[in-house]
Scaffold this motif. Structure first.
Motif, mmCIF file in Angstrom:
data_model
loop_
_atom_site.group_PDB
_atom_site.id
_atom_site.type_symbol
_atom_site.label_atom_id
_atom_site.label_comp_id
_atom_site.label_asym_id
_atom_site.label_seq_id
_atom_site.Cartn_x
_atom_site.Cartn_y
_atom_site.Cartn_z
ATOM 1 N N LEU A 291 0.845 -1.186 0.000
ATOM 2 C CA LEU A 291 0.000 0.000 0.000
ATOM 3 C C LEU A 291 0.888 1.247 0.000
ATOM 4 O O LEU A 291 2.011 1.237 0.513
ATOM 5 N N ASP A 292 0.375 2.323 -0.542
ATOM 6 C CA ASP A 292 1.120 3.579 -0.644
ATOM 7 C C ASP A 292 0.950 4.345 0.665
ATOM 8 O O ASP A 292 -0.122 4.885 0.948
ATOM 9 N N GLN A 293 2.012 4.416 1.456
ATOM 10 C CA GLN A 293 1.928 5.004 2.790
ATOM 11 C C GLN A 293 2.754 6.278 2.953
ATOM 12 O O GLN A 293 2.956 6.739 4.070
ATOM 13 N N GLU A 294 3.231 6.879 1.842
ATOM 14 C CA GLU A 294 3.990 8.118 1.982
ATOM 15 C C GLU A 294 3.886 8.959 0.721
ATOM 16 O O GLU A 294 3.581 8.442 -0.369
ATOM 17 N N ASP A 295 4.153 10.263 0.882
ATOM 18 C CA ASP A 295 4.123 11.213 -0.225
ATOM 19 C C ASP A 295 5.220 12.252 -0.042
ATOM 20 O O ASP A 295 5.465 12.723 1.079
ATOM 21 N N VAL A 296 5.846 12.633 -1.140
ATOM 22 C CA VAL A 296 6.786 13.746 -1.150
ATOM 23 C C VAL A 296 6.001 15.023 -1.419
ATOM 24 O O VAL A 296 5.184 15.070 -2.354
ATOM 25 N N THR A 297 6.237 16.062 -0.604
ATOM 26 C CA THR A 297 5.553 17.341 -0.778
ATOM 27 C C THR A 297 6.578 18.441 -1.055
ATOM 28 O O THR A 297 7.669 18.451 -0.478
ATOM 29 N N ALA A 298 6.218 19.362 -1.944
ATOM 30 C CA ALA A 298 7.114 20.438 -2.365
ATOM 31 C C ALA A 298 6.523 21.786 -1.966
ATOM 32 O O ALA A 298 5.300 21.986 -2.034
ATOM 33 N N TYR A 299 7.403 22.716 -1.570
ATOM 34 C CA TYR A 299 6.950 24.011 -1.054
ATOM 35 C C TYR A 299 7.666 25.162 -1.746
ATOM 36 O O TYR A 299 8.862 25.070 -2.080
ATOM 37 N N GLU A 300 6.935 26.243 -1.892
ATOM 38 C CA GLU A 300 7.529 27.535 -2.199
ATOM 39 C C GLU A 300 7.836 28.213 -0.870
ATOM 40 O O GLU A 300 6.953 28.291 -0.002
ATOM 41 N N ASP B 63 -3.529 10.515 -7.049
ATOM 42 C CA ASP B 63 -3.296 9.073 -6.989
ATOM 43 C C ASP B 63 -2.056 8.673 -6.199
ATOM 44 O O ASP B 63 -1.769 7.482 -6.054
ATOM 45 N N GLY B 64 -1.287 9.646 -5.711
ATOM 46 C CA GLY B 64 -0.121 9.320 -4.893
ATOM 47 C C GLY B 64 1.078 8.850 -5.674
ATOM 48 O O GLY B 64 2.036 8.350 -5.086
ATOM 49 N N LEU B 65 1.082 9.035 -6.980
ATOM 50 C CA LEU B 65 2.145 8.481 -7.804
ATOM 51 C C LEU B 65 3.243 9.475 -8.149
ATOM 52 O O LEU B 65 4.239 9.103 -8.776
ATOM 53 N N MET B 66 3.083 10.750 -7.743
ATOM 54 C CA MET B 66 4.134 11.745 -7.965
ATOM 55 C C MET B 66 4.134 12.730 -6.796
ATOM 56 O O MET B 66 3.135 12.865 -6.082
ATOM 57 N N PRO B 67 5.249 13.441 -6.600
ATOM 58 C CA PRO B 67 5.262 14.482 -5.570
ATOM 59 C C PRO B 67 4.190 15.533 -5.847
ATOM 60 O O PRO B 67 3.819 15.781 -7.008
#
Length: 781
Positions: free
Chosen positions: A323-332, A455-459
């Motif tokens: 299962l997908d249990q994490e995500d990369v997040t990007a900020y300005e 879908d959790g497949l990219m940042p």
């Protein structure tokens, strides 16, 4: 054989207890209460695995530099970003067992009791402490649960890889890097930022193992930041390394066969978790007996209880459910203050945590760790006004890996087992169950984020547009109790039922290749009367379905002088990668070193794009050979097959000799268990090499480094349980049960394991007493 014995006085023990060591390396612990049983488990774990335990704690809490000096500071800083920092009352309450905290406290008290004993009698310490001039640290109960970076969660690395492929305008080719299932077209999030090359360096460093070398141990304070990269073997290094790909997948096999399909009329449960090969082994088999408690099986040495085994009525095992249990997040970030990041219509301030890391031979090192609302900041570039964080279930209460197994130790029905799994968070798993009443079951368990609009497949941007909406309820996850098929089996494959709302719930789209699962199901479907021998044979099954397909392609190629010798080697090859097979060697070298790279080169002529797809997904690449591809005409395909097969034959002749009759898969494919101090003491504590069959595509999963053939990931622990006739159950734990190089059980399973052998996993008091070789009597202080 005479039974050796000793008596130890142990402060903290409430009543007399004993450790009975059998000739197979299992410690059978007998105590007068549940509390004392877990105390003795901690005491025994430290007795047998203290060096491993001390590294586990120091790595996870960021305390390596305290023992080993400035060369470990960068790794300590990284690890501290992922330590659990939430509410501890919520943490202890999250695991489902009402006595979780008391159990962990008793376990840690036992650990510390052995550490105290070894402090008074240093000769009891494992030799690694003397070799490094260190002493073990004392534990607190919170240490067990605050360490999160040892867990298996996913899919940050794949998100980043996919985004880089998309940035090159090649998203349609990403399926050849990683197949998605059920079929799904990934959606590029709005505002996807450019990704720096070193984006995941801190994550890799936080999750890397602990290694030692003379240079790192001698590093000065001003060199500390050099030791911040992780190479493709997972080792921390100061040298430049190419952009690392995703780590080898860690998975498992398990199955439970119901009484209607077995020779004995009793269920059979089998388990062989696939993790990185380590020394000592990641798993440790132990037997805990006390009033109301009688469980045996494998867990991780740093945790109380067991997660794979049985309780005298029900048996249980687990594999990873990806299962997908994490995500990369990007900020300005703000132009005037890099600790401010855009969120919604305004700016939000990062939380800063100041800590001091103790350093051997010098003053403490001050560090400042940054966190957003989504998790630890893993990369920041103030000049470019951007930052990145990792959102992971690690930050949630109750996600200390495998600790929730305490809740199911007493389960006596599938329903009770399933109820206990409501509290299971990490890692996400397929749990398989079988009991003495003849019932079997399968459950998926784990925290699965709800992503309402992606879908959790990219940042994704961390500005509020992409937020988790809690987690799916346990009832949303698949399960099967007493299925009509008569067995349940999992191997990390896409196993969502056909009618499951996969697109709506988006549990995850990245699974392991289907070969192991297809083979397991085919074998079990074809056996009306499955027995222990059949389960053991299936765990040691070295058939590779991809290798068999390759042999079929070779057999029908038009005759050509360049490949006549190769076709002769592969003639009649059935895909079995036995360690003595020359055809297995040729088939694997052909695919790994020649044919797969050639297919990628055909698909992606641009070298930079091709590098992002490497090494390539066999699930999507192999079908290109089965039918004409729009860009691969039959004649072109045959030319590619002929050219790469001829090159593979020449490659094998160059490396293994001109006489192809002397080729053998095990001459290349081998296990060598490397001790963390291998580079310091010349490999004095290493075990191997041992020739081994199989590959990552066989049920006997033995994934390996393509360049050297050394095994990386697979089943070092195997177990088959005869549910109801418990003493007939078997196991093997390579290279051995003990972590002390002086112990006779340090490497006594290695050759047996490589040869697909087993040891008895004895359970009844009579059988255990008859096999006992040593007794350690414990008396309260």
């Amino acid at each position: 054989m005479p039974v050796a014995s000793e008596t130890l006085t142990v402060p903290g023990l409430d009543a007399p207890a004993e450790i009975r060591l059998d000739r197979h390396g299992i410690a059978h612990l007998r105590a007068g209460s549940r509390r004392d049983a877990f105390f003795v488990q901690g005491f025994n774990a430290a007795r047998d695995r203290l060096w491993q335990l001390d590294l586990w704690r120091r790595r996870g809490l960021g305390l390596l530099a305290e023992s080993f000096g400035p060369g470990y500071l960068a790794q300590d800083r990284a690890a501290r970003s992922f330590v659990y920092r939430g509410d501890m009352e919520a943490e202890w309450a999250a695991y489902g067992a009402p006595d979780t905290r008391a159990v962990v406290e008793a376990f840690v008290a036992g650990l510390n009791a052995w550490i105290d004993l070894a402090g008074r009698e240093p000769e009891r310490l494992a030799p690694e402490f003397a070799a490094t001039g260190t002493r073990p640290g004392r534990w607190e109960a919170a240490d067990v649960v605050r360490v999160r970076s040892h867990a298996l969660v996913r899919n940050a690395a794949s998100e980043v890889a996919r985004a880089r492929v998309a940035a090159r305008g090649a998203l349609a080719l990403d399926r050849y890097r990683k197949a998605l299932a059920p079929p799904h077209d990934p959606v590029v999030p709005d505002g996807l930022a450019a990704l720096p090359d070193d984006l995941l360096d801190l994550v890799r460093l936080a999750t890397a193992g602990v290694g030692f070398g003379p240079e790192r141990l001698a590093a000065r304070r001003d060199e500390a930041d050099r030791w911040c990269r992780v190479d493709e073997d997972g080792a921390v290094t100061a040298a430049p390394v190419p952009e690392a790909g995703e780590a080898p997948p860690e998975g498992s096999n398990n199955w439970a066969v119901g009484p209607g399909r077995t020779a004995t009329g009793r269920p059979i449960l089998a388990s062989d978790p696939h993790r990185a090969y380590t020394l000592p082994s990641l798993r440790y088999v132990v037997h805990l007996t006390a009033p109301g408690l009688d469980v045996i099986g494998a867990g991780e040495p740093a945790l109380p209880g067991i997660s794979i085994g049985h309780n005298g009525h029900a048996a249980f095992s687990l594999t990873i459910a990806p299962l997908d249990q994490e995500d990369v997040t990007a900020y300005e970030t703000h132009p005037d203050d890099p600790d401010l990041y855009r969120y919604g219509d305004g700016w939000e301030r990062m939380r800063r945590v100041a800590e001091r890391i103790p350093v051997r031979g010098g003053p403490d090192e001050p560090v400042s760790l940054a966190f957003t609302r989504h998790g630890p900041v893993i990369h920041a570039d103030p000049a470019a006004r951007r930052a990145f964080a990792l959102r992971t279930v690690w930050s949630e209460p109750g996600t200390s890996a495998y600790l929730a197994s305490l809740a199911y130790l007493d389960a006596r029905s599938p329903e009770a087992f399933g109820a206990a799994l409501r509290h299971w968070s990490a890692p996400s798993v397929n749990q398989v169950y079988a009991d003495a009443d003849g019932r079997i079951a399968w459950f998926v368990a784990g925290l699965a984020p709800r992503r309402p609009n992606w879908d959790g497949l990219m940042p994704v941007p961390g500005d509020g547009r992409y937020e988790w909406d809690g987690f799916h309820a346990a009832d949303d996850l698949p399960r099967a109790i007493d299925p009509p098929r008569g067995f349940v089996a999992t191997a990390n494959e896409m196993n969502l039922p056909a009618d499951y709302p996969a697109e709506a719930r988006r549990l995850g789209f990245e699974w392991l290749e289907p070969w192991r699962a297809e083979r397991i199901h085919a074998v079990l479907d074809g056996q009306d009367r499955h027995g222990l021998a059949e389960s053991m044979a299936l765990q040691g099954d070295d058939l590779s379905l991809p290798a068999r397909r390759l042999a079929g392609h070779a057999a029908v190629l038009p005759p050509a002088p360049d490949i006549a010798a190769a076709q002769a080697v592969l003639a009649g090859f059935d895909g079995r990668l036995h360690e003595e097979s020359g055809a297995a060697l040729l088939a694997e070298i052909w695919w790994i070193h020649h044919l797969r790279p050639a297919l990628l080169a055909h698909l992606a002529p641009d070298a930079a794009t091709r590098a992002l797809l490497a090494p390539g997904d066999a699930e999507t690449l192999l079908p290109l050979l089965d039918a004409a591809d729009p860009g691969l005409a039959p004649a072109e395909r045959d030319a590619l097959l002929v050219g790469t097969l001829a090159a593979a034959y020449r490659d094998c002749a160059s490396r293994f000799g001109a006489d192809d009759a002397a080729w053998a898969w095990g001459r290349f494919h081998h296990a060598r268990f490397l001790h963390p101090l291998s580079r310091v003491n010349g490999g004095a504590f290493d075990v191997g090499p041992l020739p081994v069959g199989g590959s990552g595509a066989s049920v006997m999963n033995t994934s390996y480094r393509p360049e050297t053939g050394r095994l990386t990931v697979g089943a070092s622990f195997r177990m088959v349980v005869d549910v109801g006739d418990w003493d007939a159950s078997v196991f093997v734990n390579a290279p051995g049960q003990s972590g002390d190089p002086r112990s006779p059980h340090y490497a006594d399973h290695a050759a047996l394991w490589a040869g697909r052998g087993y040891r008895p996993m004895l359970y009844t008091r009579e059988a255990v007493d008859a096999a006992t070789e040593r007794v350690i009597a414990l008396r309260p202080g």
